[in-house]
Structure formats: C-alpha cells, structure tokens
Design a protein around this motif. Structure first.
Motif, PDB file in Angstrom:
ATOM      1  N   LEU A 143      42.677  43.237  24.859  1.00  0.00           N
ATOM      2  CA  LEU A 143      42.259  44.601  25.171  1.00  0.00           C
ATOM      3  C   LEU A 143      40.745  44.728  25.286  1.00  0.00           C
ATOM      4  O   LEU A 143      40.235  45.621  25.959  1.00  0.00           O
ATOM      5  CB  LEU A 143      42.799  45.570  24.117  1.00  0.00           C
ATOM      6  CG  LEU A 143      44.304  45.840  24.192  1.00  0.00           C
ATOM      7  CD1 LEU A 143      44.749  46.722  23.031  1.00  0.00           C
ATOM      8  CD2 LEU A 143      44.669  46.495  25.515  1.00  0.00           C
ATOM      9  N   GLY A 144      39.992  43.858  24.628  1.00  0.00           N
ATOM     10  CA  GLY A 144      38.537  43.915  24.709  1.00  0.00           C
ATOM     11  C   GLY A 144      37.933  42.978  25.726  1.00  0.00           C
ATOM     12  O   GLY A 144      36.709  42.917  25.846  1.00  0.00           O
ATOM     13  N   ASN A 145      38.765  42.244  26.473  1.00  0.00           N
ATOM     14  CA  ASN A 145      38.233  41.291  27.457  1.00  0.00           C
ATOM     15  C   ASN A 145      37.585  41.992  28.641  1.00  0.00           C
ATOM     16  O   ASN A 145      37.941  43.124  28.978  1.00  0.00           O
ATOM     17  CB  ASN A 145      39.355  40.378  27.968  1.00  0.00           C
ATOM     18  CG  ASN A 145      39.705  39.283  26.990  1.00  0.00           C
ATOM     19  OD1 ASN A 145      39.408  39.381  25.801  1.00  0.00           O
ATOM     20  ND2 ASN A 145      40.347  38.243  27.477  1.00  0.00           N
ATOM     21  N   ARG A 146      36.661  41.282  29.293  1.00  0.00           N
ATOM     22  CA  ARG A 146      35.939  41.891  30.414  1.00  0.00           C
ATOM     23  C   ARG A 146      36.828  42.164  31.622  1.00  0.00           C
ATOM     24  O   ARG A 146      36.525  43.055  32.417  1.00  0.00           O
ATOM     25  CB  ARG A 146      34.777  40.969  30.831  1.00  0.00           C
ATOM     26  CG  ARG A 146      33.598  41.060  29.878  1.00  0.00           C
ATOM     27  CD  ARG A 146      32.440  40.196  30.332  1.00  0.00           C
ATOM     28  NE  ARG A 146      31.279  40.441  29.481  1.00  0.00           N
ATOM     29  CZ  ARG A 146      30.201  41.146  29.844  1.00  0.00           C
ATOM     30  NH1 ARG A 146      30.160  41.690  31.031  1.00  0.00           N
ATOM     31  NH2 ARG A 146      29.205  41.329  29.016  1.00  0.00           N
ATOM     32  N   GLU A 147      37.897  41.412  31.789  1.00  0.00           N
ATOM     33  CA  GLU A 147      38.760  41.661  32.937  1.00  0.00           C
ATOM     34  C   GLU A 147      39.742  42.805  32.694  1.00  0.00           C
ATOM     35  O   GLU A 147      40.343  43.328  33.646  1.00  0.00           O
ATOM     36  CB  GLU A 147      39.538  40.403  33.313  1.00  0.00           C
ATOM     37  CG  GLU A 147      40.683  40.042  32.389  1.00  0.00           C
ATOM     38  CD  GLU A 147      40.254  39.238  31.181  1.00  0.00           C
ATOM     39  OE1 GLU A 147      41.130  38.847  30.397  1.00  0.00           O
ATOM     40  OE2 GLU A 147      39.044  38.998  31.024  1.00  0.00           O
ATOM     41  N   THR A 148      39.913  43.212  31.441  1.00  0.00           N
ATOM     42  CA  THR A 148      40.924  44.217  31.124  1.00  0.00           C
ATOM     43  C   THR A 148      40.665  45.562  31.792  1.00  0.00           C
ATOM     44  O   THR A 148      41.612  46.184  32.291  1.00  0.00           O
ATOM     45  CB  THR A 148      41.060  44.372  29.600  1.00  0.00           C
ATOM     46  OG1 THR A 148      41.496  43.125  29.051  1.00  0.00           O
ATOM     47  CG2 THR A 148      42.083  45.440  29.250  1.00  0.00           C
ATOM     48  N   PRO A 149      39.413  46.087  31.849  1.00  0.00           N
ATOM     49  CA  PRO A 149      39.208  47.336  32.574  1.00  0.00           C
ATOM     50  C   PRO A 149      39.625  47.267  34.038  1.00  0.00           C
ATOM     51  O   PRO A 149      40.097  48.256  34.602  1.00  0.00           O
ATOM     52  CB  PRO A 149      37.699  47.582  32.431  1.00  0.00           C
ATOM     53  CG  PRO A 149      37.311  46.861  31.201  1.00  0.00           C
ATOM     54  CD  PRO A 149      38.185  45.640  31.162  1.00  0.00           C
ATOM     55  N   VAL A 150      39.460  46.103  34.664  1.00  0.00           N
ATOM     56  CA  VAL A 150      39.887  45.938  36.050  1.00  0.00           C
ATOM     57  C   VAL A 150      41.405  46.044  36.144  1.00  0.00           C
ATOM     58  O   VAL A 150      41.959  46.749  37.003  1.00  0.00           O
ATOM     59  CB  VAL A 150      39.415  44.579  36.612  1.00  0.00           C
ATOM     60  CG1 VAL A 150      39.929  44.371  38.034  1.00  0.00           C
ATOM     61  CG2 VAL A 150      37.896  44.486  36.577  1.00  0.00           C
ATOM     62  N   VAL A 151      42.105  45.352  35.237  1.00  0.00           N
ATOM     63  CA  VAL A 151      43.565  45.402  35.209  1.00  0.00           C
ATOM     64  C   VAL A 151      44.044  46.821  34.982  1.00  0.00           C
ATOM     65  O   VAL A 151      44.930  47.336  35.689  1.00  0.00           O
ATOM     66  CB  VAL A 151      44.112  44.466  34.103  1.00  0.00           C
ATOM     67  CG1 VAL A 151      45.615  44.654  33.936  1.00  0.00           C
ATOM     68  CG2 VAL A 151      43.790  43.013  34.419  1.00  0.00           C
ATOM     69  N   LEU A 152      43.458  47.497  33.994  1.00  0.00           N
ATOM     70  CA  LEU A 152      43.879  48.854  33.674  1.00  0.00           C
ATOM     71  C   LEU A 152      43.574  49.820  34.816  1.00  0.00           C
ATOM     72  O   LEU A 152      44.355  50.739  35.086  1.00  0.00           O
ATOM     73  CB  LEU A 152      43.197  49.323  32.391  1.00  0.00           C
ATOM     74  CG  LEU A 152      43.578  48.565  31.112  1.00  0.00           C
ATOM     75  CD1 LEU A 152      42.866  49.165  29.910  1.00  0.00           C
ATOM     76  CD2 LEU A 152      45.082  48.576  30.895  1.00  0.00           C
ATOM     77  N   SER A 153      42.462  49.617  35.505  1.00  0.00           N
ATOM     78  CA  SER A 153      42.124  50.489  36.636  1.00  0.00           C
ATOM     79  C   SER A 153      43.168  50.365  37.742  1.00  0.00           C
ATOM     80  O   SER A 153      43.578  51.366  38.341  1.00  0.00           O
ATOM     81  CB  SER A 153      40.738  50.137  37.182  1.00  0.00           C
ATOM     82  OG  SER A 153      39.741  50.397  36.227  1.00  0.00           O
ATOM     83  N   ILE A 154      43.600  49.141  38.020  1.00  0.00           N
ATOM     84  CA  ILE A 154      44.640  48.941  39.037  1.00  0.00           C
ATOM     85  C   ILE A 154      45.940  49.595  38.592  1.00  0.00           C
ATOM     86  O   ILE A 154      46.631  50.263  39.387  1.00  0.00           O
ATOM     87  CB  ILE A 154      44.842  47.440  39.309  1.00  0.00           C
ATOM     88  CG1 ILE A 154      43.599  46.870  40.003  1.00  0.00           C
ATOM     89  CG2 ILE A 154      46.078  47.207  40.171  1.00  0.00           C
ATOM     90  CD1 ILE A 154      43.630  45.369  40.185  1.00  0.00           C
ATOM     91  N   LEU A 155      46.297  49.443  37.315  1.00  0.00           N
ATOM     92  CA  LEU A 155      47.516  50.071  36.793  1.00  0.00           C
ATOM     93  C   LEU A 155      47.427  51.588  36.878  1.00  0.00           C
ATOM     94  O   LEU A 155      48.404  52.260  37.223  1.00  0.00           O
ATOM     95  CB  LEU A 155      47.754  49.643  35.342  1.00  0.00           C
ATOM     96  CG  LEU A 155      48.062  48.169  35.097  1.00  0.00           C
ATOM     97  CD1 LEU A 155      48.250  47.914  33.616  1.00  0.00           C
ATOM     98  CD2 LEU A 155      49.306  47.738  35.868  1.00  0.00           C
TER      99      LEU A 155
END
Length: 437
Positions: A143-155
C-alpha cells in the motif's frame, strides 16, 4: 429449528474452512483468494457438496464484502489525492480502456454474438477487480509502494466509469430507446458527480459528523452510512461499490484511521465470503465447453493489463521493478465483470456468454494474485539473463581497467536510483503517499 441448526453448521463450517485455508496460504506466503474460490467451486452448483440453507445468507454476506472492500480502498485516499491523481492519470485510463475492452469486443464478434454482446464482453475484459486487487495489495504489503497510487488511480477511473457504462449496457440489453437510455445515464452521472462533489468539498464536515471517541459508535455510524449510501447508489442505477468507495474518500484524518482499524476484520471476513460465493455460483460442468476461448481471452488480456500498468507507471516516473509490479497487480478481474455478465445472462442475449465470462473471470481471479506477486521477479530475472547473454557476446574489458570501473560505477548508480525509486513515498511530516500517517 432443524433448518436453523443446519444453517449454523453449514455457515460455521464455511468460516472455519476459510480460516484454515487462510492459515495455509499465509504459511506459504501467497494470497488465499484462489483457495477461497476453489472452495466455492467445491460447495457450489455441481460441486462435491452443494450448500442448502445458508446460501442466501452467503449471498448477502458477499455483497457486503464487496462494499467493505471498496470502502477500505477509499479510506486509503483523501479527496484531494483522488482529484489530483485523476487529473494526472486520465491518459492511463484511456489506454486501459482501449487495450483491454477491445479484445473482449473482438472475441464476441468472432464468435458471431453480435454488437450488443460485444459491448458486454468488452466491459467484462476491461474492468479489473478492485476488490481482489485491494486485498492483494494489503496481503503483499504494497500500500505504501510508489507504484500503488498509479494502480489505484486506474482502478478509480475504471470504477467511476462504471457509473457511465452500466446504464448504457442496461439500456442496450433492454432495447430501450435513445431517450430512455439518456435519462438513465444522466441520473447515474448526476448521482456519482454529486457524491464526489460532497466528498471533495465537505469531507471534513462529514468526518466531524461521523467522528466518535467510542469505537463501537464509530463502527456503527461508518458501517451504517456506507451501507445506506451504497444502497441508494444502486437504487439510482449507480454501482453500490462506487458509492462505498466515495464514502471512504469522504472520510479523512483520525476518523479514517480509526474506521480502517475497526473495519479491517469485518472486511477480511466478508471479502472471503464474497470469493466463496463467486465460486458457489459456478457450475464446473459449464466451464468445459468454453474453456479454450476463455483461456485465449485471459492470456491476451493479462498481457494487455500488464502493458497498461507498465506504461502508466513509467509515465509516472516509477522504477522498472515498480512498473512490472503495477502491471501484474492489475490482471485480476472479478466483481464488476460478473455483474456485467449477469446483466447479459438475465436478458438472454447469448446463452454462452455467461459461462465464457465465468470461466474467464475465474481464470484471472486465480491468476491475478499470482501475477501480482511474480511478474516483477520473473521479468527482472529474464532481463538479467538477456543482459548476461549480451555481455558474454560483447567485447571483453581488461580486468581492473577504466572500462570495468566505469561499468561498475554505472551499475551501482542504477541500483541506487532503482532503490530510491522503489522506496515508499514519504513527505516531511511523515505521511505516506496515500495521505495516512
């Protein structure tokens, strides 16, 4: 009295079995979701031991599970984070739609199912499972990884797009005219926009209203508010999951943190029930005739989702490892795909569409947690192997020479940059990228 006893035995056995499967998965460090689905297959239609009296309760629990999964996903975001990421990541949403909806539409047309079925199957292959992915991100500690905001934005973009897509599909399946379909779409967009506006502008007031020092009162108010909003959203032709997600982003600060801690056990319980319920309504015998098309579609769209995540993460400046993790995380399909396929099955437009969608989702909901975990290490291993082959065929450099030293420093520099780009975001006040302390 007898039916009540049977219900308690059946439901108790389900919960006990889920707990044991979860412990087994935890021992071997992988997500328990595939095991939950296989358990549902074993106890569903055509399975080893079909359930009886507890099935209706399991169905209600499954719906609550999806709502709680999306609520908890929303709690990881603040309203400002949401708006900011939507502004910066909308190109990734467009790429996501193009790469992943097209294979479903093409498959339906190749099978001769017609344009309406093509629109339906396009939605099935387009939408990743926010519920599964939220669970996987938590299980893998990302949840704190740098790629996670990208994943969540797509979701988020996918989930919000359902507020537009579902009314369109419903109107097409019902054969509604342009006027009726436009009214349904306008209502859906209006409701989603209103809830989002309230979350962005009045989130603090909502948090203050919900806030309580008593954990019991906080739990009851947050859970009750979420279920009411989800129910109203669904009544107005907007997904209940979208409503729950928007409630999550409307809550912030200590309220969000307290609600997260209180609701986490409930989420885990009902989410597990959801995955079992999904398996319960899949007859293993119906999968065999459509297995090959489903496998082909699953393979193509797994690759297109990986490409989507990789491209979006690269655009956001995430490291190579993070790009592969983002792509692998997005592979799973689940609740929305089943909802879309269910609409088509109810309308009766194509008898084979339901089994194909079920087999497709079942494959990717099992493969998805595995690609989330293993896409990055496999990709990096292949990269090192290719680099090693290239080095073995390239010109030799004298040992200890300037070329060797420069190469060593270059590798160290790349490793340092990679490590920095993989580290979780952290600002000066110690808050992570998701806005939490």
């Amino acid at each position: 009295m007898h039916s009540s006893a049977v219900f308690l035995i059946e439901f108790g056995a389900i919960i006990l079995g889920l707990g044991l499967l979860g412990r087994f998965a935890g021992r071997f460090q992988f997500s328990p979701i595939p095991l939950y689905l296989l358990a549902g297959l074993a106890f569903g239609e055509g399975g080893l031991l079909p359930l009886g009296t507890s099935e209706e309760f399991v169905a209600i629990g499954a719906e609550i599970g999806v709502i709680l999964l999306l609520l908890m996903l929303g709690l990881e975001y603040t309203a400002s984070d949401l708006v900011s990421n939507l502004k910066t990541q909308y190109p990734a949403g467009l790429v996501d739609a193009a790469l992943n909806a097209l294979p479903g539409a093409v498959m339906a047309l190749l099978l001769g199912w017609g344009p309406v079925a093509a629109v339906v199957l396009a939605g099935v292959t387009w939408i990743s499972s926010s519920g599964v992915i939220a669970k996987v991100l938590g299980d893998l500690g990302r949840l704190g990884n740098r790629e996670t905001p990208v994943v969540l934005s797509i979701l988020v973009l996918e989930d919000l797009s359902m507020a537009v897509y579902l009314p369109i599909v419903t109107a097409l399946l019902a054969g509604a005219g342009l006027a009726a379909g436009s009214v349904t779409l306008a209502i859906a967009l209006g409701v989603a926009g209103l809830v989002l506006l309230l979350a962005v502008r009045y989130g603090r007031h909502i948090s203050r209203f919900v806030s309580s020092d008593d954990p019991e009162k906080l739990l009851l108010v947050v859970l009750g508010l979420t279920l009411v909003v989800a129910g109203l959203a669904q009544q107005l032709q907007v997904s209940a999951a979208v409503g729950a997600f928007l409630v999550g982003i409307a809550l912030s600060g200590e309220v969000a943190e307290g609600a997260h801690n209180l609701l986490a056990p409930l989420r885990d319980l009902f989410a597990a029930v959801f995955f079992v319920f999904f398996g319960l309504h899949t007859d293993p015998a119906s999968i065999a005739p459509v297995l090959l098309p489903a496998l082909a579609l699953a393979l193509v769209t797994a690759l297109t989702k990986i490409a989507t995540g990789y491209w979006a993460a690269k655009r956001a400046g995430v490291s190579v490892k993070g790009r592969w993790r983002a792509g692998g995380t997005l592979v799973a399909r689940g609740e929305f795909s089943i909802v879309i396929a269910g609409l088509a099955v109810t309308s009766g437009i194509e008898p084979s569409l339901g089994p194909l969608a079920t087999a497709y989702v079942l494959i990717l909901v099992i493969v998805g947690p595995l690609t989330a975990r293993y896409t990055e290490p496999v990709a990096m291993r292949l990269t090192r192997w290719r680099a090693g082959r290239g080095a073995s065929t390239g010109p030799a450099v004298a040992e200890g020479g300037a070329g060797a030293e420069g190469e060593t420093r270059g590798v160290e520099g790349e490793a340092s940059a990679e490590s920095a780009a993989d580290a979780p975001y952290e600002s000066v006040d110690g808050r992570d990228v998701l806005g939490r302390s």
